[in-house]
Design a protein around this motif. Sequence first.
Motif, PDB file in Angstrom:
ATOM      1  N   ASP A 160       0.744  -1.131  -0.263  1.00  0.00           N
ATOM      2  CA  ASP A 160       0.068   0.074  -0.054  1.00  0.00           C
ATOM      3  C   ASP A 160       0.851   1.309   0.122  1.00  0.00           C
ATOM      4  OD1 ASP A 160      -2.293  -1.545   0.112  1.00  0.00           O
ATOM      5  OD2 ASP A 160      -2.547  -1.532   2.258  1.00  0.00           O
ATOM      6  N   LEU A 161       0.627   2.109  -0.911  1.00  0.00           N
ATOM      7  CA  LEU A 161       1.283   3.448  -0.972  1.00  0.00           C
ATOM      8  C   LEU A 161       0.587   4.422  -0.638  1.00  0.00           C
ATOM      9  CD1 LEU A 161       3.970   4.556  -2.186  1.00  0.00           C
ATOM     10  CD2 LEU A 161       3.124   4.765  -4.293  1.00  0.00           C
ATOM     11  N   ASP A 162       1.054   4.884   0.537  1.00  0.00           N
ATOM     12  CA  ASP A 162      -0.043   6.194   1.039  1.00  0.00           C
ATOM     13  C   ASP A 162       0.174   7.225   0.293  1.00  0.00           C
ATOM     14  OD1 ASP A 162      -0.756   4.468   3.135  1.00  0.00           O
ATOM     15  OD2 ASP A 162       0.727   4.876   4.395  1.00  0.00           O
ATOM     16  N   ALA A 163      -0.734   8.366   0.077  1.00  0.00           N
ATOM     17  CA  ALA A 163      -0.741   9.440  -0.371  1.00  0.00           C
ATOM     18  C   ALA A 163      -1.765  10.674   0.143  1.00  0.00           C
ATOM     19  CB  ALA A 163      -1.125   9.316  -2.083  1.00  0.00           C
ATOM     20  N   ASP A 164      -1.484  11.823  -0.138  1.00  0.00           N
ATOM     21  CA  ASP A 164      -2.405  12.989   0.453  1.00  0.00           C
ATOM     22  C   ASP A 164      -3.211  13.243  -0.581  1.00  0.00           C
ATOM     23  OD1 ASP A 164      -1.124  13.956   3.118  1.00  0.00           O
ATOM     24  OD2 ASP A 164       0.487  14.057   1.914  1.00  0.00           O
ATOM     25  N   LEU A 165      -3.034  12.847  -2.020  1.00  0.00           N
ATOM     26  CA  LEU A 165      -3.885  12.862  -3.146  1.00  0.00           C
ATOM     27  C   LEU A 165      -3.544  12.039  -4.193  1.00  0.00           C
ATOM     28  CD1 LEU A 165      -5.972  14.763  -4.626  1.00  0.00           C
ATOM     29  CD2 LEU A 165      -4.110  15.921  -5.723  1.00  0.00           C
ATOM     30  N   VAL A 166      -4.374  11.274  -4.576  1.00  0.00           N
ATOM     31  CA  VAL A 166      -4.294  10.229  -5.710  1.00  0.00           C
ATOM     32  C   VAL A 166      -4.781  10.860  -7.020  1.00  0.00           C
ATOM     33  CG1 VAL A 166      -4.871   7.831  -6.790  1.00  0.00           C
ATOM     34  CG2 VAL A 166      -4.131   8.513  -4.121  1.00  0.00           C
ATOM     35  N   VAL A 167      -4.180  10.648  -8.003  1.00  0.00           N
ATOM     36  CA  VAL A 167      -4.424  11.194  -9.417  1.00  0.00           C
ATOM     37  C   VAL A 167      -4.577   9.973 -10.184  1.00  0.00           C
ATOM     38  CG1 VAL A 167      -4.325  12.581 -11.329  1.00  0.00           C
ATOM     39  CG2 VAL A 167      -3.514  13.496  -9.064  1.00  0.00           C
ATOM     40  N   ASP A 168      -5.929   9.696 -10.867  1.00  0.00           N
ATOM     41  CA  ASP A 168      -6.010   8.454 -12.046  1.00  0.00           C
ATOM     42  C   ASP A 168      -6.111   9.208 -13.290  1.00  0.00           C
ATOM     43  OD1 ASP A 168      -6.369   6.275 -13.289  1.00  0.00           O
ATOM     44  OD2 ASP A 168      -8.597   6.168 -12.828  1.00  0.00           O
ATOM     45  N   ALA A 169      -4.851   8.916 -13.903  1.00  0.00           N
ATOM     46  CA  ALA A 169      -4.450   9.310 -15.144  1.00  0.00           C
ATOM     47  C   ALA A 169      -4.237   8.175 -16.138  1.00  0.00           C
ATOM     48  CB  ALA A 169      -3.621  10.568 -15.116  1.00  0.00           C
ATOM     49  N   SER A 170      -4.883   7.112 -15.999  1.00  0.00           N
ATOM     50  CA  SER A 170      -4.561   5.835 -16.216  1.00  0.00           C
ATOM     51  C   SER A 170      -5.045   5.455 -17.636  1.00  0.00           C
ATOM     52  CB  SER A 170      -4.896   4.759 -15.527  1.00  0.00           C
ATOM     53  OG  SER A 170      -6.328   4.559 -14.970  1.00  0.00           O
ATOM     54  N   GLY A 171      -5.550   6.566 -18.209  1.00  0.00           N
ATOM     55  CA  GLY A 171      -6.161   6.186 -19.667  1.00  0.00           C
ATOM     56  C   GLY A 171      -7.410   5.514 -19.944  1.00  0.00           C
ATOM     57  N   ARG A 172      -7.538   5.014 -21.221  1.00  0.00           N
ATOM     58  CA  ARG A 172      -8.675   4.293 -21.869  1.00  0.00           C
ATOM     59  C   ARG A 172      -8.708   2.994 -20.711  1.00  0.00           C
ATOM     60  NH1 ARG A 172     -11.513   4.548 -26.462  1.00  0.00           N
ATOM     61  NH2 ARG A 172     -10.771   6.312 -28.038  1.00  0.00           N
ATOM     62  N   GLY A 173      -7.773   2.457 -20.210  1.00  0.00           N
ATOM     63  CA  GLY A 173      -7.984   1.075 -19.470  1.00  0.00           C
ATOM     64  C   GLY A 173      -8.218   1.438 -18.149  1.00  0.00           C
ATOM     65  N   THR A 174      -8.693   2.826 -17.842  1.00  0.00           N
ATOM     66  CA  THR A 174      -9.046   3.028 -16.288  1.00  0.00           C
ATOM     67  C   THR A 174      -9.854   1.952 -15.458  1.00  0.00           C
ATOM     68  OG1 THR A 174      -9.491   4.776 -14.695  1.00  0.00           O
ATOM     69  CG2 THR A 174     -10.907   4.461 -16.678  1.00  0.00           C
TER      70      THR A 174
END
Length: 465
Positions: A160-174
């Motif tokens: 698990d990678l902790d984060a204050d903000l997650v941005v999903d920019a994974s494209g068509r395969g999201t």
Amino acid sequence: MSRRAVVVGAGLAGMLAAAVLADAGVAEVVVLDRDELPDGPRQRRGLPQGRHAHLLMTGGLRAMEEIVPGVGKRLLAAGAHEISLSSGVLARSPEGWLRRWRREGPVMLTCTRALVDWTVRAAVLEHPRIEVRRVAADGLTGSAGRVRGVRVSGPDGEADLDADLVVDASGRGTRIVTWLDGLGLSGVRTRTVDSGLVNASRVYRVPAGAERFPLTIVQADPYVSRPGRSAMVMPVEGDRWLVSCGGTRGGEPPADAEGFLRYTLDLPDPIVGRLISGAEPLTDVHVSRSTSNVRHYLDKAPHWPEGLVVLGDALGTFNPAYGQGMSVAAFGARVLGRELERAGGPDASGLARRVLRGAARPVDAAWAMAVGQDVLYPATRGGRPGIADRAVTAYTRRMTRAAAGSFAAASAIWDVTSMRTPPTRMFHPAAVLAALTGSPLPALSGPPLTPAEREVLDGLDRTGA
């Protein structure tokens, strides 16, 4: 200063998002991608449309420049071409050949998609607080109220990678809808409109003497109750032409060399086939089919967790024939940057919802343009034209017809297609007057070539067309 932001996807949207996060003062920006990223401008598996024509429009380039200053100069130095929409394009529209004007108009950059991605990625990774990790993102951690990080898997196992903000920019395969379900947030509406477009592209060496030949396109005709068929010759880096054909369901281009040439010659004007018949091919024909319009209406969800932003194709993706995807990705990243500046940090309350709604606006504008045309093709799945679509279509046809000989009408179309103004530009008083008045000049009987360009075309033609 905040601790960490995680960006899922190292494509264009992801790298631009990483840049604005680092500029906003985030101490550590980690970009995740399952692909091994090339160390130069080369095709990678995660870009299914990467081998086909991409246009970097004026509006998108301006947004990129705000995020990565100097990126346009970097692209030009690497061999990209600057093309004027007013004078540097030979375009046959469904209403006939468009004139070229000596007056100034918007410009676009043409190069391979691999060069755009590599140039942006190289510039962004100069920032010391940004790193890329080759791992797969498998899900979100946290709750329906706040996302706390990303679950990843790679050579070292799962973590698990902790984060204050997650941005999903994974494209068509999201997999964002599935990930939200895992947090207990269900019911996101998704719409798909699929014209069945197939792209087929091949790279050629630019023949001697043809280095300044204009970008040439025969556009698809959505108004004739037949499959759409198009082709384009686009100059790219390395003294090459990228030739892309596109056909909707029932009119798909073939993957063999002989069929590819025949396809270009069978279009309403054979100019693309005439050009490439005398050019040396450098690659085989590459075909791809991942072209549907898909909109995830995440911005309409009644509940949205803090700490999660979705950008680029993960929010909405479009038929690539309209050249909108790169610009929309840049617009979304720019929204993220502006909201971060206002909020003062990535963990600010309400930031994620504000970014999502702001990023959805350019997505909706691009969606309306793409779907408004795709629904006109007879075998499109997921939508049929309604009364409003038909009204807009009638007006657009009238504007395109006027643009063949009216600078005012042509300017309105350029401004919208270059994405430097919203589609409402088509309804400004001067544009409406131009559409109603029509073209003051007679229709062209053929492409508006200069004598030197005609000599180049005739010299290359091996078809006798």
